[in-house]
Design a protein around this motif. Structure first.
Motif, mmCIF file in Angstrom:
data_model
loop_
_atom_site.group_PDB
_atom_site.id
_atom_site.type_symbol
_atom_site.label_atom_id
_atom_site.label_comp_id
_atom_site.label_asym_id
_atom_site.label_seq_id
_atom_site.Cartn_x
_atom_site.Cartn_y
_atom_site.Cartn_z
ATOM 1 N N ARG A 1 108.517 92.324 -27.838
ATOM 2 C CA ARG A 1 108.424 91.305 -26.779
ATOM 3 C C ARG A 1 108.618 89.904 -27.339
ATOM 4 O O ARG A 1 109.248 89.055 -26.701
ATOM 5 N N ALA A 2 108.113 89.664 -28.542
ATOM 6 C CA ALA A 2 108.322 88.358 -29.177
ATOM 7 C C ALA A 2 109.802 88.162 -29.500
ATOM 8 O O ALA A 2 110.354 87.074 -29.293
ATOM 9 N N ALA B 1 111.654 87.495 -26.231
ATOM 10 C CA ALA B 1 111.375 86.132 -25.747
ATOM 11 C C ALA B 1 112.172 85.104 -26.548
ATOM 12 O O ALA B 1 112.603 84.080 -26.005
ATOM 13 N N ALA C 1 115.553 84.311 -25.058
ATOM 14 C CA ALA C 1 115.568 83.656 -23.735
ATOM 15 C C ALA C 1 115.971 82.204 -23.920
ATOM 16 O O ALA C 1 115.136 81.318 -24.037
ATOM 17 N N SER D 1 116.968 88.813 -18.373
ATOM 18 C CA SER D 1 115.740 89.272 -19.017
ATOM 19 C C SER D 1 114.741 88.127 -19.036
ATOM 20 O O SER D 1 115.009 87.075 -19.617
ATOM 21 N N PRO E 1 110.818 86.913 -20.013
ATOM 22 C CA PRO E 1 109.750 87.343 -20.918
ATOM 23 C C PRO E 1 108.722 88.232 -20.210
ATOM 24 O O PRO E 1 108.300 87.939 -19.091
ATOM 25 N N TRP E 2 108.351 89.320 -20.867
ATOM 26 C CA TRP E 2 107.479 90.331 -20.281
ATOM 27 C C TRP E 2 106.146 89.758 -19.830
ATOM 28 O O TRP E 2 105.602 90.160 -18.818
ATOM 29 N N ASP E 3 105.632 88.799 -20.569
ATOM 30 C CA ASP E 3 104.316 88.249 -20.235
ATOM 31 C C ASP E 3 104.385 87.051 -19.279
ATOM 32 O O ASP E 3 103.402 86.340 -19.093
ATOM 33 N N SER E 4 105.525 86.859 -18.626
ATOM 34 C CA SER E 4 105.640 85.787 -17.629
ATOM 35 C C SER E 4 104.675 86.065 -16.486
ATOM 36 O O SER E 4 104.406 87.223 -16.164
ATOM 37 N N THR F 1 110.232 95.581 -23.252
ATOM 38 C CA THR F 1 110.090 94.368 -24.055
ATOM 39 C C THR F 1 110.370 93.115 -23.246
ATOM 40 O O THR F 1 110.079 92.005 -23.691
ATOM 41 N N ALA F 2 110.955 93.285 -22.053
ATOM 42 C CA ALA F 2 111.236 92.156 -21.159
ATOM 43 C C ALA F 2 111.296 92.701 -19.742
ATOM 44 O O ALA F 2 111.468 93.904 -19.525
#
Length: 137
Positions: free
Chosen positions: A12-13, A16, A19, A82, A84-87, A127-128
């Motif tokens: 995920r990092a 990101a 992006a 894509s 970021p997954w933690d958005s 991951t996204a």
């Protein structure tokens, strides 16, 4: 933290870090018609997300597909956006018909591009957050 959690955090990092564009995603909305000028303007739905994203043409589909839309030919080009997954979760789900506007990009040719959402992928091991979209120009 499990090995899977560590691997997902690293993925995920990395995702990101790719992006490099800034986008705005709005919910589906009907287009408007100005009777005075005779022009149609794209609808502007509820703001669902604004922030970093990766905008990438789909390999093998970026050449476009010509279709008839009303009285003009339109070339459809497929993209994957894509986010970021933690958005933060949007106030409502992104559904087909929503729009993605590219506001900023290191590639100046992407700036101002409007894409129409055709599908969304969710998953706890992704991951996204990936959105399928098409350019209808």
């Amino acid at each position: 933290m499990s090995a899977l959690d560590a691997l997902l955090a690293a993925g995920r990092a990395a995702a990101a870090g790719l992006a490099r564009e800034t986008v705005t995603i709005r919910g589906a909305a009907a287009d408007g018609f100005d009777w005075d000028t005779g022009t149609e303007s794209p609808g502007s739905g509820e703001l669902l997300y604004t922030g970093p994203a990766r905008v990438k043409a789909v390999v093998g589909r970026s050449h476009g597909e010509e279709v008839d839309a009303g009285e003009r030919n339109v070339t459809l080009r497929q993209y994957v956006i894509s986010v970021p997954w933690d958005s933060p979760a949007p106030p409502e789900r992104v559904v087909p018909g929503a729009t993605v506007d590219v506001n900023a990009s290191p590639d100046a040719r992407l700036v101002g591009l409007r894409l129409w959402v055709t599908g969304v992928e969710y998953g706890s091991t992704a991951t996204a957050w990936r959105i399928s979209a098409e350019d209808r120009s």
